[in-house]
Design an enzyme around this catalytic site. Structure first.
Site, PDB file in Angstrom:
ATOM      1  N   LYS A  43       0.800  -1.229   0.000  1.00 29.09           N
ATOM      2  CA  LYS A  43       0.000   0.000   0.000  1.00 29.09           C
ATOM      3  C   LYS A  43       0.830   1.274   0.000  1.00 29.09           C
ATOM      4  CE  LYS A  43      -4.002  -2.067  -0.121  1.00 29.09           C
ATOM      5  NZ  LYS A  43      -5.000  -1.857  -1.162  1.00 29.09           N
TER       6      LYS A  43
HETATM    7  C1  LIG Z   1      -2.745  -7.480   3.415  1.00 30.49           C
HETATM    8  C2  LIG Z   1      -3.432  -7.136   2.141  1.00 30.49           C
HETATM    9  N1  LIG Z   1      -3.452  -8.037   1.165  1.00 30.49           N
HETATM   10  C3  LIG Z   1      -4.079  -7.783   0.008  1.00 30.49           C
HETATM   11  C4  LIG Z   1      -4.733  -6.591  -0.224  1.00 30.49           C
HETATM   12  C5  LIG Z   1      -5.454  -6.414  -1.522  1.00 30.49           C
HETATM   13  O1  LIG Z   1      -4.874  -5.487  -2.400  1.00 30.49           O
HETATM   14  P1  LIG Z   1      -5.804  -4.608  -3.318  1.00 30.49           P
HETATM   15  O2  LIG Z   1      -6.472  -3.588  -2.448  1.00 30.49           O
HETATM   16  O3  LIG Z   1      -4.861  -3.961  -4.309  1.00 30.49           O
HETATM   17  O4  LIG Z   1      -6.808  -5.479  -3.988  1.00 30.49           O
HETATM   18  C6  LIG Z   1      -4.732  -5.630   0.778  1.00 30.49           C
HETATM   19  C7  LIG Z   1      -5.445  -4.362   0.636  1.00 30.49           C
HETATM   20  O5  LIG Z   1      -6.582  -4.192   0.356  1.00 30.49           O
HETATM   21  C8  LIG Z   1      -4.060  -5.898   1.989  1.00 30.49           C
HETATM   22  O6  LIG Z   1      -4.040  -5.004   2.988  1.00 30.49           O
END
Ligand SMILES: Cc1ncc(COP(=O)(O)O)c(C=O)c1O
Length: 311
Positions: A43
């Site tokens: 993030k």
């Molecule tokens: C630990 C974790 N894994 C996966 C994701 C998924 O990523 P995305 O938001 O790009 O779909 C997030 C965030 O939403 C996350 O915090």
């Protein structure tokens, strides 16, 4: 390597082969270690893109308060940028998340507002909308709708993967906002339309922090479902088991959604004769230590996944 700011250290994460994880020796599975980013998650990429764009376009003013609903990682990344650039940061997170997330948010100076845990991040989104309506002077990047979220992955994550592994056949990632799958998926398919993109998600009501089930009703606007070639729903016990195996068998200390992504990569590998799969491990394990995940033993569950492929 010399950097003028930790924000210059975002991205350029390593890709490492998960030897022994593929059910088929002719299929190689590689992990992109997003836990290597400054705040320990993928993030950092989107927080930087969302804030830079808002500053550039005059939507964010000096000293303005930033508000965001998050399962934790986006809030932590925003809190880092806020502390460097002088924006107070308030995050709305489900009260069921691990204590480490709350502690890190506070360490970076963010204020934490809790939404009801059973409602998951949908509850955080609803509460953040209410708070934002009551404070129109605050700025909400809103990762679920912000085009800079997938753009960060289109501009940085995907080109890194192509540079490191030009022969990639399949990309697997967890689905939260859908920003990773959409941004990486679009770029990879422009590079080679034959590349397949597969999402890993939990069952409705089954909590894997950071991931969401689309069956729960909210489809994030940043998610472009047309880039998906497969969807693999992974049981949370299996996500825990694979997260533990990543540590004990590959030396990778990753978060729980990473276990789901690796399991999905294994399932995808089972459908291929040969090839190369990249799965994105969204964060490191530090924020989940208090869950006790690594001290438990896990049985292999039969039928632990629910799959749907369009290829
Ligand atoms: C630990 C974790 N894994 C996966 C994701 C998924 O990523 P995305 O938001 O790009 O779909 C997030 C965030 O939403 C996350 O915090």
């Amino acid at each position: 390597m010399l950097f003028r700011s930790v924000l210059e250290m975002v991205g350029d994460t390593p890709l490492v082969e998960l030897v022994g994880f593929s059910p088929n020796p002719a299929v190689h599975i590689y992990a992109k270690l997003e836990g290597q980013n400054p705040t320990g998650s993928v993030k950092d990429r989107i927080a930087k893109f969302m804030i830079d764009a808002a500053e550039r376009e005059g939507r964010l003013h000096p000293g303005q308060t930033i508000l965001e609903p998050t399962s934790g990682n986006t809030g932590i990344a925003l809190a880092l940028i806020g502390s460097l650039r002088g924006y107070p940061v308030k995050v709305v997170i489900p009260d069921a998340v691990t204590a480490e997330r709350v502690e890190i948010l506070r360490a970076f100076g963010a204020e934490v507002i809790f939404s009801p845990g059973p409602l998951g991040t949908n509850g955080s989104v609803a509460m953040a909308r209410e708070v934002a309506a009551a404070h129109p002077d605050w700025f909400m990047p809103f990762q679920y709708e912000n085009i800079e979220n997938p753009r960060a992955h289109y501009e940085t994550t995907a080109p890194e993967i192509i540079a490191d592994l030009p022969e990639i056949d399949v990309f697997v990632a967890g689905l939260g906002t859908g920003g990773t799958l959409t941004g990486v998926g679009r770029r990879l398919k422009e590079y080679n339309p034959a590349i397949k993109v597969v999402s890993a998600a939990p069952h409705p009501g089954d909590l894997v922090q950071g991931l969401r089930s689309l069956e729960e009703g909210y489809i994030p606007p940043v998610l472009d479902e047309s880039v998906l070639d497969g969807r693999i729903v992974v049981d949370s016990r299996t996500s825990f088991r694979l997260t533990k195996e990543l540590t004990t068998r590959a030396g990778i200390f990753a978060g729980i959604s990473s276990g789901a992504a690796v399991r999905a990569a294994q399932v995808a590998a089972g459908r291929m004769e040969s090839g190369h799969i990249v799965c994105l491990l969204a964060d490191g394990g530090w924020k989940y230590l208090s869950s006790g995940l690594w001290t438990q033993d896990y049985d292999v569950i039969e039928e632990d996944v629910n799959t749907k492929f369009w290829w």
